[in-house]
Design a protein around this motif. Structure first.
Motif, PDB file in Angstrom:
ATOM      1  N   GLN A 251      21.118  32.327  15.038  1.00 59.32           N
ATOM      2  CA  GLN A 251      20.984  31.418  13.622  1.00 59.32           C
ATOM      3  C   GLN A 251      20.554  30.101  14.097  1.00 59.32           C
ATOM      4  O   GLN A 251      20.925  29.476  14.910  1.00 59.32           O
ATOM      5  N   ILE A 252      19.260  29.475  13.450  1.00 67.33           N
ATOM      6  CA  ILE A 252      18.906  28.180  13.662  1.00 67.33           C
ATOM      7  C   ILE A 252      18.696  27.501  12.185  1.00 67.33           C
ATOM      8  O   ILE A 252      18.269  28.411  11.264  1.00 67.33           O
ATOM      9  N   ASN A 253      18.716  26.331  11.937  1.00 62.86           N
ATOM     10  CA  ASN A 253      18.602  25.613  10.817  1.00 62.86           C
ATOM     11  C   ASN A 253      17.130  24.652  11.058  1.00 62.86           C
ATOM     12  O   ASN A 253      16.758  23.848  11.996  1.00 62.86           O
ATOM     13  N   ALA A 254      15.963  25.162  10.236  1.00 65.73           N
ATOM     14  CA  ALA A 254      14.803  24.604  10.277  1.00 65.73           C
ATOM     15  C   ALA A 254      14.841  22.963   9.865  1.00 65.73           C
ATOM     16  O   ALA A 254      13.828  22.350  10.430  1.00 65.73           O
ATOM     17  N   THR A 255      15.743  22.458   9.467  1.00 69.26           N
ATOM     18  CA  THR A 255      15.852  20.933   9.261  1.00 69.26           C
ATOM     19  C   THR A 255      16.151  20.278  10.433  1.00 69.26           C
ATOM     20  O   THR A 255      15.950  19.218  10.677  1.00 69.26           O
ATOM     21  N   THR A 256      16.870  20.895  11.480  1.00 72.65           N
ATOM     22  CA  THR A 256      17.347  20.312  12.550  1.00 72.65           C
ATOM     23  C   THR A 256      16.649  20.894  13.832  1.00 72.65           C
ATOM     24  O   THR A 256      16.549  20.132  15.086  1.00 72.65           O
ATOM     25  N   ALA A 257      16.225  22.045  13.758  1.00 73.83           N
ATOM     26  CA  ALA A 257      15.731  22.745  15.143  1.00 73.83           C
ATOM     27  C   ALA A 257      14.495  22.232  15.424  1.00 73.83           C
ATOM     28  O   ALA A 257      13.517  22.065  14.817  1.00 73.83           O
ATOM     29  N   GLY A 258      14.201  22.054  16.794  1.00 73.16           N
ATOM     30  CA  GLY A 258      13.271  21.689  17.446  1.00 73.16           C
ATOM     31  C   GLY A 258      12.444  22.728  18.229  1.00 73.16           C
ATOM     32  O   GLY A 258      12.821  23.859  18.274  1.00 73.16           O
ATOM     33  N   LYS A 259      11.337  22.174  19.142  1.00 76.67           N
ATOM     34  CA  LYS A 259      10.904  23.451  19.909  1.00 76.67           C
ATOM     35  C   LYS A 259      11.854  24.025  20.823  1.00 76.67           C
ATOM     36  O   LYS A 259      11.880  25.143  21.162  1.00 76.67           O
TER      37      LYS A 259
ATOM     38  N   VAL B  95      16.605  32.118  10.197  1.00 75.44           N
ATOM     39  CA  VAL B  95      15.978  30.691  10.218  1.00 75.44           C
ATOM     40  C   VAL B  95      16.249  30.243   8.791  1.00 75.44           C
ATOM     41  O   VAL B  95      15.832  30.513   7.900  1.00 75.44           O
ATOM     42  N   ASP B  96      17.441  29.251   8.615  1.00 75.07           N
ATOM     43  CA  ASP B  96      17.713  28.877   7.366  1.00 75.07           C
ATOM     44  C   ASP B  96      16.709  27.718   7.265  1.00 75.07           C
ATOM     45  O   ASP B  96      16.329  26.932   7.912  1.00 75.07           O
ATOM     46  N   GLU B  97      16.313  27.545   5.814  1.00 75.02           N
ATOM     47  CA  GLU B  97      15.346  26.620   5.318  1.00 75.02           C
ATOM     48  C   GLU B  97      14.038  26.748   6.071  1.00 75.02           C
ATOM     49  O   GLU B  97      13.397  25.739   6.370  1.00 75.02           O
ATOM     50  N   ILE B  98      13.677  27.740   6.179  1.00 73.14           N
ATOM     51  CA  ILE B  98      12.315  28.202   7.079  1.00 73.14           C
ATOM     52  C   ILE B  98      11.162  27.336   6.431  1.00 73.14           C
ATOM     53  O   ILE B  98      10.091  27.055   7.320  1.00 73.14           O
ATOM     54  N   HIS B  99      11.335  27.132   5.303  1.00 75.28           N
ATOM     55  CA  HIS B  99      10.052  26.283   4.797  1.00 75.28           C
ATOM     56  C   HIS B  99       9.925  24.842   5.173  1.00 75.28           C
ATOM     57  O   HIS B  99       8.816  24.300   5.079  1.00 75.28           O
ATOM     58  N   ARG B 100      10.787  24.574   5.928  1.00 77.53           N
ATOM     59  CA  ARG B 100      10.820  23.144   6.596  1.00 77.53           C
ATOM     60  C   ARG B 100      10.134  23.352   7.827  1.00 77.53           C
ATOM     61  O   ARG B 100       9.669  22.113   8.706  1.00 77.53           O
ATOM     62  N   PHE B 101       9.943  24.439   8.440  1.00 76.96           N
ATOM     63  CA  PHE B 101       9.389  24.537   9.670  1.00 76.96           C
ATOM     64  C   PHE B 101       7.718  24.064   9.315  1.00 76.96           C
ATOM     65  O   PHE B 101       7.056  24.530   8.183  1.00 76.96           O
ATOM     66  N   ASN B 102       7.179  23.379  10.159  1.00 79.38           N
ATOM     67  CA  ASN B 102       5.674  23.057  10.002  1.00 79.38           C
ATOM     68  C   ASN B 102       4.743  24.363  10.456  1.00 79.38           C
ATOM     69  O   ASN B 102       5.283  25.283  11.068  1.00 79.38           O
ATOM     70  N   LYS B 103       3.483  24.263  10.295  1.00 80.37           N
ATOM     71  CA  LYS B 103       2.481  25.350  10.413  1.00 80.37           C
ATOM     72  C   LYS B 103       2.924  25.946  12.071  1.00 80.37           C
ATOM     73  O   LYS B 103       2.769  26.853  12.222  1.00 80.37           O
ATOM     74  N   GLY B 104       2.619  24.857  13.027  1.00 83.26           N
ATOM     75  CA  GLY B 104       2.776  25.076  14.245  1.00 83.26           C
ATOM     76  C   GLY B 104       4.128  25.789  14.699  1.00 83.26           C
ATOM     77  O   GLY B 104       3.965  26.542  15.613  1.00 83.26           O
TER      78      GLY B 104
END
Length: 446
Positions: A82-90, A115-124
């Motif tokens: 589990q990762i959260n898109a608001t805090t996860a980096g590359k 991936v929680d809050e997946i909409h927080r991930f940018n396109k890349g």
């Protein structure tokens, strides 16, 4: 996990909020969402059979998106990350993929990546996941409160099933609350609290489909209410009202609720329903929508949907926009309500937008024809030598201040862009045209 990690995890669970502690662990404990996890539904069967493919859970807060992911984690034989898109980096994403590759290569086990809050991930960031979803390195579970068709890459969407979670029904939330207040292992049972059924339904109704909001209010009530003479903590409707105070309203100024509500507002004005228009106006104001945005939409509706059937509609809408800017809130709500009600009650016509759209289409598609010389500017020396303005007939010199004179370029001779309707003031426009001999059948476009 060593002993210290285990103890820290147990302590974290014990100290976590009630909503987190009461999170269902099995499909049978999940409240609501029967439309996707009913026993005959695809998602239920896939989870039970441990054959889940990539999915995206989409819905308002507190409806069970993370809960379903946790249930899957408890039932699958696959590895679960589990990762959260608001805090996860590359680096976090690379580590998750590396771990998934190891599990697949060393043990032949799939990995579910939540991936929680997946909409927080940018396109890349979303693109980075794509090849690993495609080759089966990870099975993706995304959770989002935003419409995935707007916020998630189309390539990921095409490889995932979309499941929309609905706001929970009041009876579902009330049942959760009654279970939570008596549960001694994970709930508030150790406090000896009693939740009145009326209070349970009050909280469930006020939470507006968000179980987390209701559970938070219950926990606050139990922790802050003194025991009665019988030694028990009584959560009455009065206590419940103090704990939740303001009804939770699902509204994101940049998300679905924003667009859905303004859409309903405009369609209600267009549909001549002032009650619905004022109701949706109230929802937007309650949620803190920008009053300037609302005022602009009323002006647009006045021009697009009322048009010249009632020319005063645009006057009222424009005046309201200026007035609300000067007044501010809360008085501005009255001005907006007046304007919305006026536009809703006005006779309707879309003649103006039909006219300009037809004219814009003509300008776009056709070559730009010359303006007839007699209509061209003649207010400069030498204009007459160029035949500018020669032959123009001044309308006020004729009966009824009208003269039958072509104004459109030759290729549009007889073309009608503006066709007034039979509604409201536009009926007067038709009568005037009949009087001066300028007539056409409704719908005629030349």
């Amino acid at each position: 996990m060593d002993l210290f990690d285990y103890m820290r995890e147990k302590e974290r669970e014990n100290e976590s909020p009630l909503a987190s502690r009461m999170r269902p662990r099995t499909l049978e404990e999940v409240a609501g969402q029967e439309h996707i996890i009913g026993r005959d539904k695809l998602l239920y069967r896939a989870i039970k059979a441990d054959k889940l493919g990539s999915v995206i859970f989409y819905g308002p807060p507190g409806t069970g998106k993370t809960t379903l992911a946790k249930v899957i984690a408890n039932t699958t034989s696959a590895e679960f990350l589990q990762i959260n898109a608001t805090t996860a980096g590359k680096k976090d994403m690379e580590e998750a993929v590396r771990s998934a590759k190891d599990a697949l290569g060393m043990y032949g086990k799939k990995t579910i990546l939540f991936v929680d809050e997946i909409h927080r991930f940018n396109k890349g960031q979303q693109d980075y996941l794509l090849p690993f979803v495609e080759d089966g390195t990870v099975v993706l579970i995304g959770a989002t409160t935003e419409n995935p068709y707007f916020e998630v890459n189309s390539a990921l969407l095409s490889r995932s099933l979309i499941f929309e979670l609905k706001p929970l029904a009041a009876e579902n939330i009330a049942a959760l609350l009654m279970r939570a207040v008596s549960d001694k292992e994970r709930g508030m049972g150790a406090f000896g609290a009693e939740l009145d059924s009326d209070a349970a339904y009050f909280l469930a109704d006020a939470a507006n489909g968000d179980a987390r909001s209701a559970l938070n209010a219950l926990e606050l009530g139990v922790l802050t209410t003194e025991p009665g003479t019988d030694g028990k903590i009584h959560i009455t409707t009065g206590v419940a009202a103090e704990c939740i105070q303001k009804r939770t309203l699902k509204y994101d100024k940049k998300g679905d609720n924003h667009y859905d509500t303004i859409s309903a507002f405009i369609k209600s004005m267009r549909g001549s329903d002032p009650d619905a228009a004022v109701y949706y106006l109230a929802r937007m104001l309650y949620a803190g929508e920008e009053v300037a945005f609302i005022a602009r939409r009323i002006m647009i509706c006045a021009a697009e949907d009322v048009s010249n059937a009632d020319p005063n509609a645009l006057v009222v809408a424009t005046a309201a926009a200026a007035a609300v800017e000067r007044l501010g809130m809360p008085e501005g709500r009255i001005v907006l309500a007046q304007a919305a009600a006026y536009v809703a009650c006005a006779p309707k016509s879309n003649s103006a937008i039909m006219a300009i759209d037809a004219a814009m289409s003509a300008v776009e598609k056709d070559k730009t024809p010359p303006i007839p010389p007699y209509l061209q500017d003649a207010h400069y020396p030498g204009a007459a030598g160029l035949a500018r303005g020669i032959g123009y007939r001044y309308a006020h010199d004729y009966e009824n201040h009208y003269v039958d004179q072509p104004y459109l370029p030759d290729i549009y001779r007889g073309r009608r862009f503006y066709i007034p309707s039979d509604n409201g003031y536009e009926k007067n426009i038709q009568e005037y045209f009949k009087k001066i001999g300028k007539t056409w059948e409704p719908g005629q476009d030349g």
